[in-house]
Design a protein around this motif. Structure first.
Motif, PDB file in Angstrom:
ATOM      1  N   VAL A 178      68.740 -37.500 -82.204  1.00 58.19           N
ATOM      2  CA  VAL A 178      68.549 -37.350 -80.806  1.00 58.19           C
ATOM      3  C   VAL A 178      69.537 -36.143 -80.573  1.00 58.19           C
ATOM      4  CG1 VAL A 178      69.007 -38.109 -78.591  1.00 58.19           C
ATOM      5  CG2 VAL A 178      67.722 -39.452 -80.425  1.00 58.19           C
ATOM      6  N   GLY A 235      80.673 -42.578 -87.408  1.00 59.45           N
ATOM      7  CA  GLY A 235      79.609 -43.064 -86.932  1.00 59.45           C
ATOM      8  C   GLY A 235      79.035 -42.120 -85.885  1.00 59.45           C
ATOM      9  N   LYS A 240      77.327 -37.299 -88.657  1.00 55.50           N
ATOM     10  CA  LYS A 240      77.447 -36.255 -89.705  1.00 55.50           C
ATOM     11  C   LYS A 240      76.462 -36.369 -90.774  1.00 55.50           C
ATOM     12  CE  LYS A 240      81.975 -37.329 -90.083  1.00 55.50           C
ATOM     13  NZ  LYS A 240      81.924 -38.385 -88.995  1.00 55.50           N
ATOM     14  N   THR A 241      76.460 -37.488 -91.218  1.00 55.54           N
ATOM     15  CA  THR A 241      75.635 -37.783 -92.454  1.00 55.54           C
ATOM     16  C   THR A 241      74.312 -37.514 -92.311  1.00 55.54           C
ATOM     17  OG1 THR A 241      77.275 -39.562 -93.410  1.00 55.54           O
ATOM     18  CG2 THR A 241      74.987 -39.631 -94.222  1.00 55.54           C
ATOM     19  N   HIS A 242      73.825 -37.977 -91.142  1.00 60.55           N
ATOM     20  CA  HIS A 242      72.474 -37.918 -90.556  1.00 60.55           C
ATOM     21  C   HIS A 242      71.822 -36.370 -90.542  1.00 60.55           C
ATOM     22  CE1 HIS A 242      68.994 -39.642 -87.706  1.00 60.55           C
ATOM     23  NE2 HIS A 242      68.576 -38.631 -88.225  1.00 60.55           N
ATOM     24  N   GLU A 245      73.709 -48.890 -82.703  1.00 61.41           N
ATOM     25  CA  GLU A 245      72.667 -49.232 -83.288  1.00 61.41           C
ATOM     26  C   GLU A 245      73.040 -50.549 -83.581  1.00 61.41           C
ATOM     27  OE1 GLU A 245      72.166 -46.571 -86.629  1.00 61.41           O
ATOM     28  OE2 GLU A 245      70.855 -45.259 -85.334  1.00 61.41           O
ATOM     29  N   LYS A 298      86.376 -46.759 -92.420  1.00 56.04           N
ATOM     30  CA  LYS A 298      85.342 -46.401 -91.684  1.00 56.04           C
ATOM     31  C   LYS A 298      85.078 -47.498 -90.528  1.00 56.04           C
ATOM     32  CE  LYS A 298      82.220 -43.577 -94.364  1.00 56.04           C
ATOM     33  NZ  LYS A 298      81.039 -42.985 -94.552  1.00 56.04           N
TER      34      LYS A 298
HETATM   35  N1  LIG Z   1      72.029 -38.105 -82.741  1.00 64.44           N
HETATM   36  C1  LIG Z   1      71.416 -39.002 -83.369  1.00 64.44           C
HETATM   37  N2  LIG Z   1      70.279 -39.430 -83.268  1.00 64.44           N
HETATM   38  C2  LIG Z   1      69.935 -40.764 -83.687  1.00 64.44           C
HETATM   39  N3  LIG Z   1      70.549 -41.606 -84.800  1.00 64.44           N
HETATM   40  C3  LIG Z   1      71.947 -41.140 -84.781  1.00 64.44           C
HETATM   41  C4  LIG Z   1      72.756 -39.831 -84.065  1.00 64.44           C
HETATM   42  N4  LIG Z   1      73.832 -39.764 -84.578  1.00 64.44           N
HETATM   43  C5  LIG Z   1      73.902 -40.772 -85.403  1.00 64.44           C
HETATM   44  N5  LIG Z   1      72.907 -41.546 -85.520  1.00 64.44           N
HETATM   45  C6  LIG Z   1      72.973 -42.730 -86.353  1.00 64.44           C
HETATM   46  O1  LIG Z   1      73.947 -43.304 -86.474  1.00 64.44           O
HETATM   47  C7  LIG Z   1      74.384 -43.843 -87.744  1.00 64.44           C
HETATM   48  C8  LIG Z   1      75.751 -43.507 -88.128  1.00 64.44           C
HETATM   49  O2  LIG Z   1      75.455 -41.946 -88.406  1.00 64.44           O
HETATM   50  P1  LIG Z   1      75.989 -41.265 -89.626  1.00 64.44           P
HETATM   51  O3  LIG Z   1      76.356 -42.005 -90.648  1.00 64.44           O
HETATM   52  O4  LIG Z   1      75.460 -40.014 -89.769  1.00 64.44           O
HETATM   53  O5  LIG Z   1      77.659 -40.907 -89.012  1.00 64.44           O
HETATM   54  P2  LIG Z   1      78.740 -39.973 -89.810  1.00 64.44           P
HETATM   55  O6  LIG Z   1      79.254 -39.325 -88.767  1.00 64.44           O
HETATM   56  O7  LIG Z   1      78.286 -39.656 -91.076  1.00 64.44           O
HETATM   57  O8  LIG Z   1      79.743 -41.319 -89.918  1.00 64.44           O
HETATM   58  P3  LIG Z   1      80.988 -41.716 -91.164  1.00 64.44           P
HETATM   59  O9  LIG Z   1      82.200 -40.449 -90.884  1.00 64.44           O
HETATM   60  O10 LIG Z   1      81.449 -43.016 -90.663  1.00 64.44           O
HETATM   61  O11 LIG Z   1      80.554 -41.628 -92.364  1.00 64.44           O
HETATM   62  C9  LIG Z   1      73.372 -43.503 -88.572  1.00 64.44           C
HETATM   63  O12 LIG Z   1      72.350 -44.663 -88.564  1.00 64.44           O
HETATM   64  C10 LIG Z   1      72.534 -42.512 -88.000  1.00 64.44           C
HETATM   65  O13 LIG Z   1      71.165 -42.486 -88.249  1.00 64.44           O
END
Ligand SMILES: Nc1ncnc2c1ncn2[C@@H]1O[C@H](COP(=O)(O)OP(=O)(O)OP(=O)(O)O)[C@@H](O)[C@H]1O
Length: 450
Positions: free
Chosen positions: A120, A153, A156-158, A318, A446
């Motif tokens: 999103v 969260g 970034k990973t997404h 979530e 985390k």
């Molecule tokens: N913009 C978005 N739209 C839909 N889902 C999202 C969005 N941003 C994050 N999420 C969801 O939130 C959860 C955490 O996201 P993600 O693992 O990408 O975070 P991160 O920034 O990599 O966190 P970390 O630094 O802790 O690894 C995942 O399930 C991801 O799908």
């Protein structure tokens, strides 16, 4: 002996039963898989084209289930391969490229859920999203490296996985590789420990011959001497040959205190894009998108309640929604605002500072181990679920005030002695197992970045 083809439905049903698959998992991933051929003891299974993004997920998760079940039923050893329906339909000429595409997808290590179409876009991540799309459209040309940063969260990973999927869809022959910094570190340590020159050569070959390298949470590599040295040379080799590098971190390079100048300057060569916590509208949109896979209608009030109270971490957002669903299923009640408040009472305290909840711990552990949260709280005894479950027990004890009894309840009505055993097991294990210790450290950060 009846053929595999004739027994296809039975094979799938047996898998469902033997591996205790939920209806949702079965209908989403297994029901649509069709038999294609058997040649030289290799059973080829067709994946519907609209699940192309899930090829590596299906292969990782279900290959062994099919292999064991078919081998047992037919009393003969078979290997399994998967192929996309659309690849079979196409003409002979283009078929030459397709096996490579499958292999590249399997090796890329991408999560099928994390794609641009499930992301999103809001004002908080608009820039990072556009930068990611630009890189995905022209890898190695637009911005190199792309450096994404933001709090825990936030997506970034997404975004990284989305770039990987997009590139592979557009350029099936490209070699894409996503790794967490933890995986990278473990592989470097392992090849050094083996003292075997061939192991080091293999590692270098793996990382230095890709077209796109994505390294998540790069802050965990910095400061680890031999790992950061290996990363430095990998970076240089790839960058010099125009290969795309994508990094993520919790901070911009200039705020990473222990970052040496040679890394800082390299990280700043390309584009640095941040992701901020989502605003209210984006939180609502993410919750609604997340709820699409839930079969029942959820009242807007529930989304508002969660979005108003959980602001800074999408993983928590979530997790809160999943917790309400689980609570309503377990207690067999409809989701109302009262039920939502009851379900989230350990996460949302009206006037108290936010505390770390067991459900949040389960979420982070499940992500880091690559298993579903519901498998951690289930009774399944498969080895892939036992360790993360014990890690949850250990972290719940060390990071929250939850009693053994309550941890047992949260983890699927387990006895408190099981919890004590799990906590002790991990306490002992991390004294000698560096890899697990490292993993738990990352999970801790985390859960509680401060
Ligand atoms: N913009 C978005 N739209 C839909 N889902 C999202 C969005 N941003 C994050 N999420 C969801 O939130 C959860 C955490 O996201 P993600 O693992 O990408 O975070 P991160 O920034 O990599 O966190 P970390 O630094 O802790 O690894 C995942 O399930 C991801 O799908």
């Amino acid at each position: 002996m009846d053929s595999i083809k004739e027994n296809w439905e039975l094979i799938k049903q047996t898998i469902k039963k033997e591996y205790d698959l939920s209806n949702i998992s079965y209908n989403t991933w297994v029901a649509n898989l069709n038999f294609y051929s058997v040649e030289n003891d290799v059973v080829t299974i067709l994946i519907p084209s609209d699940q192309a993004h899930a090829l590596s997920y299906i292969t990782n998760k279900y290959k062994s289930y099919f292999q064991v079940t078919i081998t047992e039923m037919m009393d003969h050893e078979y290997d399994i391969s998967f192929i996309l329906e659309k690849d079979v339909d196409e003409n002979e000429d283009s078929m030459a490229l397709k096996p490579q595409y499958n292999i590249n997808y399997e090796k890329a290590n991408l999560n099928p859920k994390y794609r641009f179409d499930t992301f999103v876009v809001g004002s908080n991540n608009k820039f990072a999203h556009s930068a990611s799309l630009a890189v995905a459209e022209s890898p190695g040309e637009a911005y190199n490296p792309l450096y994404l940063y933001g709090g825990a969260g936030l997506g970034k990973t997404h975004l990284m996985h989305s770039i990987g999927h997009f590139i592979l869809n557009q350029n099936p022959n490209m070699k894409v590789l996503y790794v967490t910094s933890e995986q990278f570190t473990n592989e470097v340590i392992e090849s050094i420990r083996s003292g075997n020159a061939a192991a080091m050569t293999k590692l270098r070959e793996k990382y230095r011959t890709v077209d796109v390298l994505l390294i998540d949470d790069v802050q965990f590599i910095i400061g680890k001497e031999s790992t950061q040295e290996e990363f430095f040379h990998t970076f240089n080799v790839l960058h010099a040959s125009g290969k795309q590098i994508i990094l993520s971190s919790d901070k911009p390079p200039k705020e990473m205190e222990t970052l040496e100048e040679r890394f800082r300057s390299r990280f700043e060569w390309g584009l640095i894009a941040d992701i901020q916590p989502p605003d209210y509208e984006t939180r609502m949109a993410i919750l609604k998108k997340n709820a699409e896979s839930y079969s029942k209608e959820v009242d807007n009030e529930i989304f508002k309640y969660i979005a108003t109270n959980i602001k800074s971490n999408i993983r928590e957002l979530e997790g809160a929604f999943n917790k309400i669903i689980a609570f309503s299923k377990l207690n067999n009640v409809d989701i109302t605002l009262d039920i939502a408040e009851e379900a989230l009472k350990d996460i949302i305290y009206p006037d108290k500072p936010k505390e770390i909840s067991p459900s949040f711990i389960i979420n982070v552990v499940s992500e880091q181990f690559g298993v579903n949260a519901e498998d951690i709280t289930s009774k399944k005894r498969n080895s892939e679920f036992v360790e993360p479950r014990q890690v949850v027990m250990y972290l719940c004890r060390s990071m929250t005030d939850t009693s053994y009894q309550n941890i047992g309840k949260i983890l699927g009505k387990k006895d408190h002695t099981t919890i004590i055993h799990g906590v002790n097991k991990i306490t002992e294990e991390i004294k000698t197992n560096e890899e697990l210790k490292n993993k738990i450290e990352i999970i801790r950060k985390k859960i509680n970045p401060s």
